[in-house]
Design a protein around this motif. Structure first.
Motif, PDB file in Angstrom:
ATOM      1  N   SER A   1       0.823  -1.212   0.000  1.00 20.16           N
ATOM      2  CA  SER A   1       0.000   0.000   0.000  1.00 20.16           C
ATOM      3  C   SER A   1       0.858   1.262   0.000  1.00 20.16           C
ATOM      4  O   SER A   1       0.587   2.223  -0.724  1.00 20.16           O
ATOM      5  CB  SER A   1      -0.925  -0.026   1.222  1.00 20.16           C
ATOM      6  OG  SER A   1      -1.538   1.210   1.424  1.00 20.16           O
ATOM      7  N   ILE A   2       1.913   1.252   0.806  1.00 20.52           N
ATOM      8  CA  ILE A   2       2.788   2.428   0.890  1.00 20.52           C
ATOM      9  C   ILE A   2       3.549   2.629  -0.419  1.00 20.52           C
ATOM     10  O   ILE A   2       3.664   3.751  -0.919  1.00 20.52           O
ATOM     11  CB  ILE A   2       3.747   2.309   2.093  1.00 20.52           C
ATOM     12  CG1 ILE A   2       2.945   2.315   3.405  1.00 20.52           C
ATOM     13  CG2 ILE A   2       4.766   3.450   2.087  1.00 20.52           C
ATOM     14  CD1 ILE A   2       3.745   1.867   4.612  1.00 20.52           C
ATOM     15  N   TYR A   3       4.043   1.532  -0.994  1.00 18.04           N
ATOM     16  CA  TYR A   3       4.741   1.663  -2.282  1.00 18.04           C
ATOM     17  C   TYR A   3       3.799   2.126  -3.392  1.00 18.04           C
ATOM     18  O   TYR A   3       4.190   2.861  -4.289  1.00 18.04           O
ATOM     19  CB  TYR A   3       5.449   0.359  -2.662  1.00 18.04           C
ATOM     20  CG  TYR A   3       6.754   0.173  -1.923  1.00 18.04           C
ATOM     21  CD1 TYR A   3       7.734   1.159  -1.936  1.00 18.04           C
ATOM     22  CD2 TYR A   3       7.007  -0.977  -1.196  1.00 18.04           C
ATOM     23  CE1 TYR A   3       8.919   1.005  -1.250  1.00 18.04           C
ATOM     24  CE2 TYR A   3       8.197  -1.143  -0.501  1.00 18.04           C
ATOM     25  CZ  TYR A   3       9.143  -0.152  -0.536  1.00 18.04           C
ATOM     26  OH  TYR A   3      10.320  -0.293   0.144  1.00 18.04           O
ATOM     27  N   GLU A   4       2.538   1.724  -3.330  1.00 16.65           N
ATOM     28  CA  GLU A   4       1.563   2.228  -4.304  1.00 16.65           C
ATOM     29  C   GLU A   4       1.386   3.737  -4.158  1.00 16.65           C
ATOM     30  O   GLU A   4       1.271   4.462  -5.148  1.00 16.65           O
ATOM     31  CB  GLU A   4       0.224   1.501  -4.136  1.00 16.65           C
ATOM     32  CG  GLU A   4       0.269   0.080  -4.637  1.00 16.65           C
ATOM     33  CD  GLU A   4      -0.968  -0.731  -4.266  1.00 16.65           C
ATOM     34  OE1 GLU A   4      -1.750  -0.303  -3.385  1.00 16.65           O
ATOM     35  OE2 GLU A   4      -1.134  -1.817  -4.845  1.00 16.65           O
ATOM     36  N   THR A   5       1.381   4.208  -2.918  1.00 15.34           N
ATOM     37  CA  THR A   5       1.302   5.648  -2.672  1.00 15.34           C
ATOM     38  C   THR A   5       2.539   6.340  -3.211  1.00 15.34           C
ATOM     39  O   THR A   5       2.448   7.391  -3.859  1.00 15.34           O
ATOM     40  CB  THR A   5       1.162   5.935  -1.164  1.00 15.34           C
ATOM     41  OG1 THR A   5      -0.025   5.318  -0.685  1.00 15.34           O
ATOM     42  CG2 THR A   5       1.114   7.428  -0.890  1.00 15.34           C
TER      43      THR A   5
END
Length: 144
Positions: free
Chosen positions: A117-121
């Motif tokens: 999720s953080i890498y997608e952000t």
């Protein structure tokens, strides 16, 4: 937790971004590994600041928790570090340095959905960053 998350989704969809952000943060306070809440939180923060030009002080103040985390040795308390690193994103949600540290803490806490999720952000902030693309590929393969 699920009820708060669903209320957050409803608030987000109706444009009540401040309330949605509050609800998503409450979900993460009780369950820091709930990746959908983290994703929705970032989307709500991005939308809230969509047409906002961040003053320099927002960018500067957003680094204070990162420095605090290093100084106070949060190295072994990864979930505590996650919580601490979320704070500056209120002021500057596209702080790439903080997002990268957040991803590192989630990796060390063994929270693969949260890491993804953080890498997608981070991809939304810097879509051409090869590091992020490689990490996303790695986690997509692991999660599927």
């Amino acid at each position: 937790m699920q009820i708060l998350y669903e209320k957050g989704i409803s608030a987000f969809q109706s444009g009540n971004l401040d309330y949605a952000i509050t609800l998503f943060r409450a979900v993460l306070d009780s369950s820091p590994d709930y990746a959908p809440a983290r994703t929705q939180l970032r989307l709500a923060e991005f939308r809230r600041f969509q047409n906002y030009r961040f003053p320099l002080w927002h960018k500067i103040i957003s680094f204070i928790p990162s420095i605090k985390a290093v100084l106070f040795g949060w190295k072994k308390n990864w979930q505590g570090l996650l919580k601490e690193l979320e704070k500056p994103l209120i002021h500057y949600p596209k702080n790439y340095t903080i997002l990268r540290r957040l991803a590192g803490a989630a990796e060390r806490a063994d929270m693969p959905e949260t890491v993804c999720s953080i890498y997608e952000t981070m991809y939304l902030v810097k879509p051409a960053d090869i590091f992020v693309l490689k990490k996303l590929g790695k986690y997509y393969r692991e999660l599927n």
